[in-house]
Design an enzyme around this catalytic site. Structure first.
Site, PDB file in Angstrom:
ATOM      1  N   ASP A 195       0.840  -1.209   0.000  1.00  0.00           N
ATOM      2  CA  ASP A 195       0.000   0.000   0.000  1.00  0.00           C
ATOM      3  C   ASP A 195       0.874   1.258   0.000  1.00  0.00           C
ATOM      4  O   ASP A 195       2.085   1.185   0.143  1.00  0.00           O
ATOM      5  CB  ASP A 195      -0.953  -0.010   1.203  1.00  0.00           C
ATOM      6  CG  ASP A 195      -0.205   0.002   2.532  1.00  0.00           C
ATOM      7  OD1 ASP A 195       0.680  -0.852   2.717  1.00  0.00           O
ATOM      8  OD2 ASP A 195      -0.489   0.866   3.384  1.00  0.00           O
ATOM      9  N   HIS A 520       1.933  -8.967  -3.794  1.00  0.00           N
ATOM     10  CA  HIS A 520       0.882  -7.991  -3.493  1.00  0.00           C
ATOM     11  C   HIS A 520       1.585  -6.648  -3.290  1.00  0.00           C
ATOM     12  O   HIS A 520       1.995  -6.297  -2.177  1.00  0.00           O
ATOM     13  CB  HIS A 520       0.116  -8.413  -2.235  1.00  0.00           C
ATOM     14  CG  HIS A 520      -0.973  -7.456  -1.856  1.00  0.00           C
ATOM     15  ND1 HIS A 520      -2.242  -7.530  -2.366  1.00  0.00           N
ATOM     16  CD2 HIS A 520      -0.980  -6.392  -1.022  1.00  0.00           C
ATOM     17  CE1 HIS A 520      -2.984  -6.553  -1.862  1.00  0.00           C
ATOM     18  NE2 HIS A 520      -2.230  -5.843  -1.041  1.00  0.00           N
ATOM     19  N   ASP A 562       2.080 -17.594  -4.800  1.00  0.00           N
ATOM     20  CA  ASP A 562       2.534 -16.419  -5.555  1.00  0.00           C
ATOM     21  C   ASP A 562       1.337 -15.812  -6.285  1.00  0.00           C
ATOM     22  O   ASP A 562       1.163 -16.011  -7.484  1.00  0.00           O
ATOM     23  CB  ASP A 562       3.638 -16.838  -6.531  1.00  0.00           C
ATOM     24  CG  ASP A 562       4.194 -15.644  -7.306  1.00  0.00           C
ATOM     25  OD1 ASP A 562       3.986 -14.498  -6.847  1.00  0.00           O
ATOM     26  OD2 ASP A 562       4.826 -15.862  -8.361  1.00  0.00           O
ATOM     27  N   GLU A 571       2.636 -10.316   0.285  1.00  0.00           N
ATOM     28  CA  GLU A 571       2.875  -8.879   0.230  1.00  0.00           C
ATOM     29  C   GLU A 571       4.376  -8.642   0.456  1.00  0.00           C
ATOM     30  O   GLU A 571       5.124  -9.579   0.763  1.00  0.00           O
ATOM     31  CB  GLU A 571       2.047  -8.148   1.306  1.00  0.00           C
ATOM     32  CG  GLU A 571       2.081  -6.641   1.136  1.00  0.00           C
ATOM     33  CD  GLU A 571       1.008  -5.894   1.940  1.00  0.00           C
ATOM     34  OE1 GLU A 571       0.134  -6.533   2.559  1.00  0.00           O
ATOM     35  OE2 GLU A 571       1.076  -4.644   1.940  1.00  0.00           O
TER      36      GLU A 571
HETATM   37  O1  9MR Z   1       3.080  -6.712   9.211  1.00  0.00           O
HETATM   38  C1  9MR Z   1       1.806  -6.531   9.813  1.00  0.00           C
HETATM   39  C2  9MR Z   1       1.426  -7.806  10.513  1.00  0.00           C
HETATM   40  O2  9MR Z   1       2.312  -8.059  11.584  1.00  0.00           O
HETATM   41  C3  9MR Z   1       0.004  -7.701  11.013  1.00  0.00           C
HETATM   42  O3  9MR Z   1      -0.386  -8.961  11.542  1.00  0.00           O
HETATM   43  C4  9MR Z   1      -0.919  -7.308   9.867  1.00  0.00           C
HETATM   44  C5  9MR Z   1      -2.363  -7.156  10.288  1.00  0.00           C
HETATM   45  O4  9MR Z   1      -2.531  -6.106  11.155  1.00  0.00           O
HETATM   46  O5  9MR Z   1      -0.491  -6.076   9.311  1.00  0.00           O
HETATM   47  C6  9MR Z   1       0.786  -6.128   8.762  1.00  0.00           C
HETATM   48  O6  9MR Z   1       1.149  -4.871   8.308  1.00  0.00           O
HETATM   49  C7  9MR Z   1       0.496  -4.356   7.166  1.00  0.00           C
HETATM   50  C8  9MR Z   1       0.061  -2.954   7.522  1.00  0.00           C
HETATM   51  O7  9MR Z   1      -0.949  -3.007   8.488  1.00  0.00           O
HETATM   52  C9  9MR Z   1      -0.383  -2.155   6.305  1.00  0.00           C
HETATM   53  N1  9MR Z   1       0.600  -2.169   5.262  1.00  0.00           N
HETATM   54  C10 9MR Z   1       0.934  -3.530   4.864  1.00  0.00           C
HETATM   55  C11 9MR Z   1       1.509  -4.290   6.025  1.00  0.00           C
HETATM   56  C12 9MR Z   1       2.017  -5.659   5.593  1.00  0.00           C
HETATM   57  O8  9MR Z   1       0.999  -6.548   5.311  1.00  0.00           O
END
Ligand code: 9MR
Length: 598
Positions: A195, A520, A562, A571
């Site tokens: 994002d 992602h 993938d 991601e």
């Molecule tokens: O890395 C984060 C992971 O530890 C959490 O479990 C998850 C859900 O809250 O969120 C991950 O972080 C994301 C963030 O909230 C938004 N940008 C993408 C991040 C990676 O997925």
């Protein structure tokens, strides 16, 4: 090591040596039909150091032997496969091909009768140099507020996204001087992940890990050129890249009171589109204790590192320290301000539904910030305000758990403390080595011969960063006590990430034979270029499937797909790339040192 074990090893080495002699004199060897490339032989798809360990894992082997071959199938070594002591997480035993004894540089493949061929790989010095540099260059591709020019970005050049010069104060973040609707400017920074938002908590650990890479290996990092716009300005490129994010972070502090906003974000995630298409309003959202302490830690660390570049960066080190002190003071006055996005959304509009990075416990952030401030200022007052040893735990670093970042900093800088050394220091050093010993203990019994594959618990969201952070912890231990086992198991986790794993991927885009093609990651999806942006570490196996995309297997280390919809397994993120970049570059630096010290 006992004598019996040593004798067995010696015998085994003699057998392998005899085999090399027999085979090299024979030269061409009759081969069964070619197997399917890479299917059942798992190894680091880039390769190995001439003098380093070399291990491949063979799945479902019907053979007792493996062959190391040149790419035109001339055998140079035959070895005996060895069964793993314990089964893997899928309950099957593996066979281990150990060809560490072979050290002639070149291009090779492994062949196992009945299983086929491995991907080709190299034995050479600096075998990870390019992927290590690529892991840092990936941050250039993540930059907000700048167009990526062809000269630096090649086929991934793109328009500027998110200038962030007109950022609104969200109602959750108002203060007397900054009422709702005030606009501030906070350009630059790296996009967090797939994002396009910028989060201080996650930036904290990511930026610090890259700063530590320079702090721990300055000589090597001065040789790593990234071909970014600042290259050649007499600042090492890793620091040039860090500065892009650091300058954004500096703008995230309210100058009035020193508190730091949790994030700069849209209210909702952008579509899967290029960054310049993302034109939703941007907000800074609520100040919080975690964000403010992480900020204090990073700025204190940055201050002592950037101080070495007074001509290139006049005044910046002082500004960083001044802002770190202000942040610390805010956190002392506001020690328990949680970022609870759901609660915030009950009270304020617009509702913000981007990543939360919500943390409820700040003991570790206090330890980290106090440690960085102490090391930079040598003022023991900071450490007196925290409990450095609140319990006996040694939690592996993540965005929400940063205690060990403080310990690493104290340990590696301890020679400068003199009489100001905290009384807890010897115990922290002891715990760091005990932690590293606990990590490596039993790794040699696992099916993949790595620390990472010891436990199913390692496989959650962003599991590849667990492998990387374990590697970083082992490098810290190695710096403290140069026992080769720490270095070798750090390297084994790098091998894991680059292909010696159950899913059979080198998890880094663009580096290896089988790599993620559909991360992602908005630019990689939307840019119309077949290859994804290179140097990005995929999150990795995660049976949680929080994204509802079914993975091909729920065995923890096989739970990878993938697929660009699979944000829980595929991601990419700045806090995952950073420990990977640290690990790969640290291993390169240390291998260079081993070579030159011979
Ligand atoms: O890395 C984060 C992971 O530890 C959490 O479990 C998850 C859900 O809250 O969120 C991950 O972080 C994301 C963030 O909230 C938004 N940008 C993408 C991040 C990676 O997925």
């Amino acid at each position: 090591m006992n004598t019996e074990y040593l004798c067995k090893r010696l015998l085994c080495r003699i057998c392998i040596l005899m085999a090399i002699v027999a085979i090299t004199s024979q030269n061409s060897y009759s081969q069964p039909a070619t197997g399917s490339a890479g299917s059942n032989i798992r190894l680091n798809q880039l390769g190995f150091y001439p003098q380093g360990p070399k291990i491949a894992i063979v799945l479902n082997s019907k053979s007792e032997e493996f062959y190391l071959q040149t790419l035109d199938k001339k055998n140079v070594l035959v070895g005996k496969l060895k069964k793993s002591v314990r089964p893997g997480l899928n309950r099957s035993f593996t066979d281990i091909a150990d060809f560490g004894i072979y050290n002639t540089p070149g291009k090779y493949q492994l062949y196992v009768p009945g299983s086929g061929y491995s991907y080709p790989f190299e034995i050479k010095k600096s075998v990870h140099h390019n992927v290590a540099a690529g892991a840092i260059k990936a941050y250039y591709f993540m930059r907000a507020s700048i167009p990526l020019k062809g000269k630096y970005a090649g086929k991934w050049s793109r328009a500027e996204g998110h200038p962030d010069t007109n950022v609104l104060i969200h109602p959750s973040a108002v203060s007397d001087k900054r009422p709702a609707g005030t606009s501030i400017s906070a350009p630059r920074g790296w996009y967090d992940a797939g994002d396009y938002n910028k989060y201080i908590v996650n930036s904290g650990i990511s930026t610090s890990t890259l700063l530590s890479l320079y702090e721990d290996f300055p000589a090597y990092m001065k040789t790593v050129n990234l071909n970014i716009p600042e290259s050649g300005n007499k600042i090492p490129d890793v620091l040039n890249e860090v500065l892009w994010n650091l300058r954004w972070m500096l703008a995230m502090q309210d100058p009035e009171d020193g508190g730091v906003y949790n994030k700069l974000t849209n209210a909702e995630f952008d579509k899967m589109e290029m960054p310049d298409k993302g034109t939703q309003p941007r907000y800074v959202v609520q100040k919080g204790t975690a964000a403010t302490l992480d900020f204090a830690a990073v700025m204190a660390q940055a201050s002592r590192i950037l101080k070495k570049f007074p001509k290139q960066l006049p005044g910046l080190a002082d500004s960083c320290l001044a802002q770190a002190n202000k942040a610390w003071a805010w956190a002392m006055k506001n020690p328990g301000v949680v970022y609870n996005q759901d609660a915030m959304n009950q009270k304020f509009n617009p509702k913000v539904i981007t990543g939360g990075y919500g943390d409820w416990n700040f003991k570790d952030e206090f330890i980290w910030a106090a440690s960085e401030l102490f090391v930079t200022t040598l003022n023991p007052g900071f450490l007196k305000q925290v409990n450095l040893l609140p319990d006996t735990n040694m939690p592996l670093p993540t965005w929400s758990q940063v205690r060990l970042l403080g310990y690493y900093t104290l340990v590696k800088n301890s020679s400068a403390f003199g009489a100001k050394a905290p009384a807890e220091l010897p115990e922290i050093k002891r715990r760091l080595l005990a932690f590293a010993d606990k990590l490596v203990n039993g790794a040699d019994e696992t099916a993949y011969q790595t620390v990472m594959t010891k436990s199913a618990r390692n496989f959650g969201w962003g599991s590849n960063s667990v492998a990387a952070n374990q590697g970083v912890a082992l490098i810290q231990a190695y710096k403290l006590s140069p026992d080769k086992k720490y270095l070798n198991y750090a390297l084994a986790n790098l091998d894991y990430i680059l292909g010696r794993n159950a899913a059979g991927y080198s998890y880094v885009t663009g580096f290896g034979s089988k790599t993620p093609m559909h991360p992602h990651h908005r630019p990689s999806v939307a840019d119309g270029v077949v290859d994804p942006i290179p140097g990005l570490l995929a999150g990795g196996p995660n049976p949680g499937m929080q994204d509802k995309i079914r993975v091909p297997s729920t065995v923890p280390d096989e739970a990878y797909i993938d697929d660009d919809r699979a944000y829980a397994a595929n991601e990419i993120a700045i806090n995952w790339n950073a420990p990977f970049a640290y690990l790969a570059n640290a291993i390169e630096a240390l291998q260079n040192q081993l070579n030159t010290s011979k």
